[in-house]
Design a protein around this motif. Sequence first.
Motif, PDB file in Angstrom:
ATOM      1  N   CYS A   1       3.490  16.785   9.900  1.00  0.00           N
ATOM      2  CA  CYS A   1       2.520  15.747   9.539  1.00  0.00           C
ATOM      3  C   CYS A   1       3.231  14.411   9.338  1.00  0.00           C
ATOM      4  O   CYS A   1       2.778  13.370   9.820  1.00  0.00           O
ATOM      5  CB  CYS A   1       1.802  16.159   8.252  1.00  0.00           C
ATOM      6  N   ALA A   2       4.381  14.445   8.664  1.00  0.00           N
ATOM      7  CA  ALA A   2       5.156  13.222   8.439  1.00  0.00           C
ATOM      8  C   ALA A   2       5.782  12.722   9.736  1.00  0.00           C
ATOM      9  O   ALA A   2       5.757  11.522  10.028  1.00  0.00           O
ATOM     10  CB  ALA A   2       6.238  13.484   7.396  1.00  0.00           C
ATOM     11  N   ALA A   3       6.319  13.636  10.534  1.00  0.00           N
ATOM     12  CA  ALA A   3       7.014  13.245  11.770  1.00  0.00           C
ATOM     13  C   ALA A   3       6.060  12.685  12.814  1.00  0.00           C
ATOM     14  O   ALA A   3       6.411  11.764  13.555  1.00  0.00           O
ATOM     15  CB  ALA A   3       7.769  14.448  12.336  1.00  0.00           C
ATOM     16  N   GLU A   4       4.835  13.232  12.877  1.00  0.00           N
ATOM     17  CA  GLU A   4       3.906  12.845  13.932  1.00  0.00           C
ATOM     18  C   GLU A   4       2.778  11.935  13.456  1.00  0.00           C
ATOM     19  O   GLU A   4       1.930  11.536  14.247  1.00  0.00           O
ATOM     20  CB  GLU A   4       3.331  14.112  14.591  1.00  0.00           C
ATOM     21  N   GLY A   5       2.760  11.632  12.161  1.00  0.00           N
ATOM     22  CA  GLY A   5       1.764  10.702  11.652  1.00  0.00           C
ATOM     23  C   GLY A   5       0.342  11.217  11.712  1.00  0.00           C
ATOM     24  O   GLY A   5      -0.589  10.459  12.014  1.00  0.00           O
ATOM     25  N   TRP A   6       0.147  12.506  11.421  1.00  0.00           N
ATOM     26  CA  TRP A   6      -1.202  13.077  11.458  1.00  0.00           C
ATOM     27  C   TRP A   6      -2.095  12.433  10.404  1.00  0.00           C
ATOM     28  O   TRP A   6      -1.662  12.151   9.281  1.00  0.00           O
ATOM     29  CB  TRP A   6      -1.163  14.572  11.176  1.00  0.00           C
TER      30      TRP A   6
ATOM     31  N   VAL B   1       0.834  -1.211   0.000  1.00  0.00           N
ATOM     32  CA  VAL B   1       0.000   0.000   0.000  1.00  0.00           C
ATOM     33  C   VAL B   1       0.863   1.253   0.000  1.00  0.00           C
ATOM     34  O   VAL B   1       0.621   2.198  -0.753  1.00  0.00           O
ATOM     35  CB  VAL B   1      -0.945  -0.003   1.225  1.00  0.00           C
ATOM     36  N   VAL B   2       1.902   1.255   0.863  1.00  0.00           N
ATOM     37  CA  VAL B   2       2.815   2.402   0.945  1.00  0.00           C
ATOM     38  C   VAL B   2       3.515   2.617  -0.385  1.00  0.00           C
ATOM     39  O   VAL B   2       3.638   3.745  -0.870  1.00  0.00           O
ATOM     40  CB  VAL B   2       3.847   2.196   2.074  1.00  0.00           C
ATOM     41  N   ALA B   3       3.974   1.520  -1.001  1.00  0.00           N
ATOM     42  CA  ALA B   3       4.687   1.623  -2.276  1.00  0.00           C
ATOM     43  C   ALA B   3       3.783   2.157  -3.383  1.00  0.00           C
ATOM     44  O   ALA B   3       4.184   3.025  -4.172  1.00  0.00           O
ATOM     45  CB  ALA B   3       5.251   0.257  -2.663  1.00  0.00           C
ATOM     46  N   VAL B   4       2.551   1.640  -3.454  1.00  0.00           N
ATOM     47  CA  VAL B   4       1.606   2.104  -4.475  1.00  0.00           C
ATOM     48  C   VAL B   4       1.278   3.586  -4.267  1.00  0.00           C
ATOM     49  O   VAL B   4       1.250   4.375  -5.219  1.00  0.00           O
ATOM     50  CB  VAL B   4       0.313   1.254  -4.443  1.00  0.00           C
ATOM     51  N   ASN B   5       1.041   3.971  -3.007  1.00  0.00           N
ATOM     52  CA  ASN B   5       0.741   5.371  -2.714  1.00  0.00           C
ATOM     53  C   ASN B   5       1.907   6.269  -3.124  1.00  0.00           C
ATOM     54  O   ASN B   5       1.708   7.331  -3.716  1.00  0.00           O
ATOM     55  CB  ASN B   5       0.463   5.545  -1.218  1.00  0.00           C
ATOM     56  N   ALA B   6       3.130   5.841  -2.818  1.00  0.00           N
ATOM     57  CA  ALA B   6       4.309   6.641  -3.165  1.00  0.00           C
ATOM     58  C   ALA B   6       4.439   6.795  -4.676  1.00  0.00           C
ATOM     59  O   ALA B   6       4.719   7.887  -5.186  1.00  0.00           O
ATOM     60  CB  ALA B   6       5.569   5.998  -2.584  1.00  0.00           C
TER      61      ALA B   6
ATOM     62  N   PRO C   1      12.304  17.620  -6.166  1.00  0.00           N
ATOM     63  CA  PRO C   1      11.959  16.187  -6.327  1.00  0.00           C
ATOM     64  C   PRO C   1      12.344  15.327  -5.131  1.00  0.00           C
ATOM     65  O   PRO C   1      11.607  14.404  -4.772  1.00  0.00           O
ATOM     66  CB  PRO C   1      12.755  15.782  -7.573  1.00  0.00           C
ATOM     67  N   GLN C   2      13.487  15.615  -4.486  1.00  0.00           N
ATOM     68  CA  GLN C   2      13.947  14.782  -3.381  1.00  0.00           C
ATOM     69  C   GLN C   2      13.002  14.866  -2.192  1.00  0.00           C
ATOM     70  O   GLN C   2      12.696  13.855  -1.543  1.00  0.00           O
ATOM     71  CB  GLN C   2      15.355  15.199  -2.956  1.00  0.00           C
ATOM     72  N   ILE C   3      12.509  16.079  -1.911  1.00  0.00           N
ATOM     73  CA  ILE C   3      11.556  16.252  -0.801  1.00  0.00           C
ATOM     74  C   ILE C   3      10.255  15.536  -1.114  1.00  0.00           C
ATOM     75  O   ILE C   3       9.666  14.864  -0.261  1.00  0.00           O
ATOM     76  CB  ILE C   3      11.319  17.755  -0.538  1.00  0.00           C
ATOM     77  N   VAL C   4       9.800  15.643  -2.374  1.00  0.00           N
ATOM     78  CA  VAL C   4       8.571  14.961  -2.782  1.00  0.00           C
ATOM     79  C   VAL C   4       8.747  13.450  -2.644  1.00  0.00           C
ATOM     80  O   VAL C   4       7.856  12.749  -2.153  1.00  0.00           O
ATOM     81  CB  VAL C   4       8.208  15.331  -4.240  1.00  0.00           C
ATOM     82  N   SER C   5       9.898  12.948  -3.060  1.00  0.00           N
ATOM     83  CA  SER C   5      10.157  11.512  -2.978  1.00  0.00           C
ATOM     84  C   SER C   5      10.095  11.020  -1.534  1.00  0.00           C
ATOM     85  O   SER C   5       9.506   9.965  -1.244  1.00  0.00           O
ATOM     86  CB  SER C   5      11.526  11.204  -3.582  1.00  0.00           C
ATOM     87  N   THR C   6      10.691  11.790  -0.626  1.00  0.00           N
ATOM     88  CA  THR C   6      10.692  11.401   0.790  1.00  0.00           C
ATOM     89  C   THR C   6       9.288  11.468   1.385  1.00  0.00           C
ATOM     90  O   THR C   6       8.827  10.521   2.035  1.00  0.00           O
ATOM     91  CB  THR C   6      11.637  12.312   1.589  1.00  0.00           C
ATOM     92  N   LEU C   7       8.603  12.584   1.168  1.00  0.00           N
ATOM     93  CA  LEU C   7       7.271  12.768   1.748  1.00  0.00           C
ATOM     94  C   LEU C   7       6.252  11.793   1.170  1.00  0.00           C
ATOM     95  O   LEU C   7       5.301  11.403   1.855  1.00  0.00           O
ATOM     96  CB  LEU C   7       6.794  14.204   1.529  1.00  0.00           C
ATOM     97  N   SER C   8       6.437  11.395  -0.091  1.00  0.00           N
ATOM     98  CA  SER C   8       5.471  10.491  -0.729  1.00  0.00           C
ATOM     99  C   SER C   8       5.436   9.129  -0.047  1.00  0.00           C
ATOM    100  O   SER C   8       4.452   8.393  -0.166  1.00  0.00           O
ATOM    101  CB  SER C   8       5.797  10.327  -2.216  1.00  0.00           C
ATOM    102  N   ARG C   9       6.511   8.774   0.665  1.00  0.00           N
ATOM    103  CA  ARG C   9       6.540   7.499   1.400  1.00  0.00           C
ATOM    104  C   ARG C   9       5.944   7.629   2.802  1.00  0.00           C
ATOM    105  O   ARG C   9       5.780   6.641   3.503  1.00  0.00           O
ATOM    106  CB  ARG C   9       7.981   6.984   1.490  1.00  0.00           C
ATOM    107  N   GLN C  10       5.651   8.866   3.202  1.00  0.00           N
ATOM    108  CA  GLN C  10       5.138   9.111   4.548  1.00  0.00           C
ATOM    109  C   GLN C  10       3.713   9.654   4.572  1.00  0.00           C
ATOM    110  O   GLN C  10       2.994   9.470   5.553  1.00  0.00           O
ATOM    111  CB  GLN C  10       6.064  10.113   5.256  1.00  0.00           C
ATOM    112  N   LEU C  11       3.312  10.333   3.501  1.00  0.00           N
ATOM    113  CA  LEU C  11       1.990  10.961   3.434  1.00  0.00           C
ATOM    114  C   LEU C  11       1.197  10.395   2.264  1.00  0.00           C
ATOM    115  O   LEU C  11       1.763   9.945   1.272  1.00  0.00           O
ATOM    116  CB  LEU C  11       2.133  12.483   3.261  1.00  0.00           C
TER     117      LEU C  11
END
Length: 342
Positions: free
Chosen positions: A129-134, A27-32, A95-105
């Motif tokens: 949001c990423a750090a605290e899992g909102w 699910v995480v991979a597909v979302n990313a 792109p790097q920030i998007v790549s990282t956040l896409s695996r968390q949000l």
Amino acid sequence: MNLPATMDAAFITEVKQLIHAAKQRAVVAVNAELTLLYWQVGRRIADEVLQGERAEYGQQIVLELSKQLTHTFGKGWSKQQLHHCMRFAESFSEPQIVSTLSRQLRWSHFLELIYVKEPLARDFYAELCAAEGWSVRVLRQQVGSLLFERTALSKQPDELIVQSLQKLRNGDGIEPAFVLKDPYVLDFLELNDQYIEKDLEDAILRELEQFILELGAGFTFVARQKRLQIDNDDFYLDLLFYNRKLKRLIAIDLKNDHFRHAHKSQMELYLRWLEKYELEPGELAPIGIILCTGKKHEQIELLELDKSGIHVAEYLTVLPPKEEFENKLRTAIAQARARRLE
């Protein structure tokens, strides 16, 4: 080969856990991948639109592309969705920030974030949001409550905010400026116009869960009216919390009047006592929060409270209209930044 009538329960549980974990990773991979796809589509459309000389050209591109994609791939590529993709690529340009956040949000998080107008505020909400899992609902509530504008972080110069956000991205931990707020909104306490400090304390204890939510993530209640014995005198700290993210005790002193300089020495005494008798190995020095009905900025600057680990904040028992509240906060931010440049 005969199978046993009953199999070990731990074995079955382990296999189930393996399946659940694999499904979650999928699910995480597909979302990313979907999130990155939306970003790439938005960026490519923006590049194409920039080749046109007229605004109508861009609209024609988006409309025609929506028709073609919907014909080929079905639902999910409406004109509105393509505009979301373009906004996404514009709001998150690295792109790097998007790549990282896409695996968390999730994509639904980004749909909230891309319409936060102020870039630094948007980055603040994305990283927390990423750090605290909102959840999306919590993110929407935090944006709606003007969390960024109420944090101590927002009063700092832009370059310091950027540095603090980068530290959080790098996993260097969260700074107190992310956690400390001004003002705190305590309208849920439903206090009447006339109340004493004990009424305020009692109301907070009744609504402790809501109060902790307003304080922010990581807070745990420790004590009420914490007794501090110094020489032959007894002192009582109104509220004591611990914040696991900051790894600090948080002392809170409640005042039903404006801040006065005497409040500083009182809180300093509490903090030094806590540091001497309550500090555990690995913890950082305690922080004090003085909650009051009002404050004068020059007094606070001259007292250099930050050096003492003391944060003075107003609290509101009645929430003003949002537009009025937002204007007040933005004025306070502008004034705080201007004072730093003096």
